[in-house]
Design a protein around this motif. Structure first.
Motif, PDB file in Angstrom:
ATOM      1  N   MET A   1     -45.565  58.712 -49.934  1.00  0.00           N
ATOM      2  CA  MET A   1     -45.033  57.521 -49.323  1.00  0.00           C
ATOM      3  C   MET A   1     -46.188  56.685 -48.779  1.00  0.00           C
ATOM      4  O   MET A   1     -47.208  57.223 -48.350  1.00  0.00           O
ATOM      5  CB  MET A   1     -44.071  57.882 -48.195  1.00  0.00           C
ATOM      6  CG  MET A   1     -43.505  56.655 -47.510  1.00  0.00           C
ATOM      7  SD  MET A   1     -42.252  57.006 -46.276  1.00  0.00           S
ATOM      8  CE  MET A   1     -40.934  57.549 -47.339  1.00  0.00           C
ATOM      9  N   LEU A   2     -46.001  55.388 -48.775  1.00  0.00           N
ATOM     10  CA  LEU A   2     -46.990  54.456 -48.258  1.00  0.00           C
ATOM     11  C   LEU A   2     -46.461  53.831 -46.973  1.00  0.00           C
ATOM     12  O   LEU A   2     -45.351  53.311 -46.939  1.00  0.00           O
ATOM     13  CB  LEU A   2     -47.282  53.361 -49.290  1.00  0.00           C
ATOM     14  CG  LEU A   2     -48.308  52.304 -48.899  1.00  0.00           C
ATOM     15  CD1 LEU A   2     -49.688  52.934 -48.699  1.00  0.00           C
ATOM     16  CD2 LEU A   2     -48.372  51.207 -49.951  1.00  0.00           C
ATOM     17  N   HIS A   3     -47.273  53.906 -45.917  1.00  0.00           N
ATOM     18  CA  HIS A   3     -46.934  53.302 -44.627  1.00  0.00           C
ATOM     19  C   HIS A   3     -47.862  52.108 -44.426  1.00  0.00           C
ATOM     20  O   HIS A   3     -49.084  52.251 -44.529  1.00  0.00           O
ATOM     21  CB  HIS A   3     -47.130  54.303 -43.490  1.00  0.00           C
ATOM     22  CG  HIS A   3     -46.258  55.499 -43.602  1.00  0.00           C
ATOM     23  ND1 HIS A   3     -45.041  55.591 -42.964  1.00  0.00           N
ATOM     24  CD2 HIS A   3     -46.422  56.659 -44.290  1.00  0.00           C
ATOM     25  CE1 HIS A   3     -44.504  56.772 -43.246  1.00  0.00           C
ATOM     26  NE2 HIS A   3     -45.317  57.434 -44.046  1.00  0.00           N
ATOM     27  N   ILE A   4     -47.289  50.959 -44.136  1.00  0.00           N
ATOM     28  CA  ILE A   4     -48.066  49.742 -43.894  1.00  0.00           C
ATOM     29  C   ILE A   4     -47.864  49.362 -42.433  1.00  0.00           C
ATOM     30  O   ILE A   4     -46.749  49.052 -42.011  1.00  0.00           O
ATOM     31  CB  ILE A   4     -47.624  48.601 -44.829  1.00  0.00           C
ATOM     32  CG1 ILE A   4     -47.786  49.033 -46.290  1.00  0.00           C
ATOM     33  CG2 ILE A   4     -48.424  47.332 -44.533  1.00  0.00           C
ATOM     34  CD1 ILE A   4     -47.158  48.091 -47.289  1.00  0.00           C
ATOM     35  N   VAL A   5     -48.943  49.403 -41.665  1.00  0.00           N
ATOM     36  CA  VAL A   5     -48.873  49.105 -40.233  1.00  0.00           C
ATOM     37  C   VAL A   5     -49.520  47.747 -40.007  1.00  0.00           C
ATOM     38  O   VAL A   5     -50.638  47.503 -40.470  1.00  0.00           O
ATOM     39  CB  VAL A   5     -49.593  50.196 -39.399  1.00  0.00           C
ATOM     40  CG1 VAL A   5     -49.430  49.925 -37.913  1.00  0.00           C
ATOM     41  CG2 VAL A   5     -49.074  51.584 -39.763  1.00  0.00           C
ATOM     42  N   THR A   6     -48.821  46.861 -39.275  1.00  0.00           N
ATOM     43  CA  THR A   6     -49.324  45.500 -39.092  1.00  0.00           C
ATOM     44  C   THR A   6     -49.550  45.100 -37.629  1.00  0.00           C
ATOM     45  O   THR A   6     -50.167  44.075 -37.379  1.00  0.00           O
ATOM     46  CB  THR A   6     -48.365  44.479 -39.733  1.00  0.00           C
ATOM     47  OG1 THR A   6     -47.071  44.619 -39.157  1.00  0.00           O
ATOM     48  CG2 THR A   6     -48.286  44.674 -41.238  1.00  0.00           C
ATOM     49  N   SER A   7     -49.083  45.878 -36.685  1.00  0.00           N
ATOM     50  CA  SER A   7     -49.209  45.506 -35.268  1.00  0.00           C
ATOM     51  C   SER A   7     -50.383  46.214 -34.611  1.00  0.00           C
ATOM     52  O   SER A   7     -50.692  47.364 -34.935  1.00  0.00           O
ATOM     53  CB  SER A   7     -47.933  45.875 -34.509  1.00  0.00           C
ATOM     54  OG  SER A   7     -46.838  45.166 -35.009  1.00  0.00           O
ATOM     55  N   SER A   8     -50.985  45.549 -33.666  1.00  0.00           N
ATOM     56  CA  SER A   8     -52.083  46.144 -32.910  1.00  0.00           C
ATOM     57  C   SER A   8     -51.587  47.362 -32.142  1.00  0.00           C
ATOM     58  O   SER A   8     -50.529  47.307 -31.503  1.00  0.00           O
ATOM     59  CB  SER A   8     -52.652  45.131 -31.920  1.00  0.00           C
ATOM     60  OG  SER A   8     -53.541  45.771 -31.023  1.00  0.00           O
ATOM     61  N   PRO A   9     -52.345  48.451 -32.159  1.00  0.00           N
ATOM     62  CA  PRO A   9     -51.933  49.616 -31.379  1.00  0.00           C
ATOM     63  C   PRO A   9     -52.051  49.376 -29.873  1.00  0.00           C
ATOM     64  O   PRO A   9     -51.515  50.141 -29.078  1.00  0.00           O
ATOM     65  CB  PRO A   9     -52.906  50.709 -31.837  1.00  0.00           C
ATOM     66  CG  PRO A   9     -54.111  49.958 -32.280  1.00  0.00           C
ATOM     67  CD  PRO A   9     -53.594  48.675 -32.873  1.00  0.00           C
ATOM     68  N   PHE A  10     -52.736  48.301 -29.488  1.00  0.00           N
ATOM     69  CA  PHE A  10     -52.898  47.984 -28.082  1.00  0.00           C
ATOM     70  C   PHE A  10     -51.712  47.201 -27.523  1.00  0.00           C
ATOM     71  O   PHE A  10     -51.599  47.041 -26.311  1.00  0.00           O
ATOM     72  CB  PHE A  10     -54.194  47.193 -27.868  1.00  0.00           C
ATOM     73  CG  PHE A  10     -55.411  47.967 -28.291  1.00  0.00           C
ATOM     74  CD1 PHE A  10     -55.908  48.992 -27.496  1.00  0.00           C
ATOM     75  CD2 PHE A  10     -56.043  47.692 -29.490  1.00  0.00           C
ATOM     76  CE1 PHE A  10     -57.027  49.729 -27.897  1.00  0.00           C
ATOM     77  CE2 PHE A  10     -57.161  48.416 -29.893  1.00  0.00           C
ATOM     78  CZ  PHE A  10     -57.650  49.440 -29.093  1.00  0.00           C
ATOM     79  N   SER A  11     -50.812  46.746 -28.411  1.00  0.00           N
ATOM     80  CA  SER A  11     -49.650  45.977 -27.942  1.00  0.00           C
ATOM     81  C   SER A  11     -48.331  46.467 -28.526  1.00  0.00           C
ATOM     82  O   SER A  11     -47.296  45.872 -28.266  1.00  0.00           O
ATOM     83  CB  SER A  11     -49.837  44.491 -28.283  1.00  0.00           C
ATOM     84  OG  SER A  11     -49.883  44.326 -29.691  1.00  0.00           O
ATOM     85  N   SER A  12     -48.376  47.534 -29.310  1.00  0.00           N
ATOM     86  CA  SER A  12     -47.179  48.022 -29.984  1.00  0.00           C
ATOM     87  C   SER A  12     -47.264  49.537 -30.150  1.00  0.00           C
ATOM     88  O   SER A  12     -48.368  50.102 -30.215  1.00  0.00           O
ATOM     89  CB  SER A  12     -47.061  47.347 -31.355  1.00  0.00           C
ATOM     90  OG  SER A  12     -46.088  47.975 -32.150  1.00  0.00           O
ATOM     91  N   GLN A  13     -46.138  50.169 -30.274  1.00  0.00           N
ATOM     92  CA  GLN A  13     -46.071  51.612 -30.518  1.00  0.00           C
ATOM     93  C   GLN A  13     -45.909  51.935 -31.996  1.00  0.00           C
ATOM     94  O   GLN A  13     -45.707  53.091 -32.360  1.00  0.00           O
ATOM     95  CB  GLN A  13     -44.886  52.204 -29.742  1.00  0.00           C
ATOM     96  CG  GLN A  13     -45.015  52.085 -28.238  1.00  0.00           C
ATOM     97  CD  GLN A  13     -46.155  52.931 -27.713  1.00  0.00           C
ATOM     98  OE1 GLN A  13     -46.303  54.091 -28.082  1.00  0.00           O
ATOM     99  NE2 GLN A  13     -46.987  52.349 -26.860  1.00  0.00           N
ATOM    100  N   SER A  14     -46.007  50.937 -32.864  1.00  0.00           N
ATOM    101  CA  SER A  14     -45.717  51.162 -34.284  1.00  0.00           C
ATOM    102  C   SER A  14     -46.675  52.153 -34.941  1.00  0.00           C
ATOM    103  O   SER A  14     -46.254  52.979 -35.753  1.00  0.00           O
ATOM    104  CB  SER A  14     -45.679  49.838 -35.056  1.00  0.00           C
ATOM    105  OG  SER A  14     -46.872  49.134 -34.923  1.00  0.00           O
TER     106      SER A  14
END
Length: 97
Positions: A1-14
């Motif tokens: 599976m491919l996970h695409i993360v787009t949010s900053s880890p400093f402002s999001s828990q994604s």
């Protein structure tokens, strides 16, 4: 599976959620503000480096944010062609925003 993360880890828990639910065989692409997770000496870079699955960083977003020289080594930088190839290779994908 491919996970695409787009949010900053400093402002999001994604990113943390992605790491919690991804398996060790899964691959991750850090895009947009998520590229900040690959900065040297952050707990996020350490957590990503401990994964057995591959973590990629999207080069155009690294360049746009001016952090090329601050990244941890070991995370391959990918361009548009490699991004498309990964999305074609992985029929299952999750976008973490």
């Amino acid at each position: 599976m491919l996970h695409i993360v787009t949010s900053s880890p400093f402002s999001s828990q994604s990113l943390q959620t992605c790491l919690r639910y991804s398996s060790h065989e899964d691959e991750i692409i850090l895009m947009q503000d998520a590229v900040f997770a690959a900065l040297a000496e952050t707990p996020y870079a350490n957590a990503l480096a401990q994964r057995s699955g591959q973590v990629y960083v999207y080069a155009p977003d690294i360049q746009a944010r001016g952090v090329e020289k601050k990244l941890v080594s070991g995370f391959p930088q990918i361009d548009n062609n490699a991004f498309v190839a990964l999305t074609v290779q992985h029929t299952q994908q999750i976008n973490w925003q």
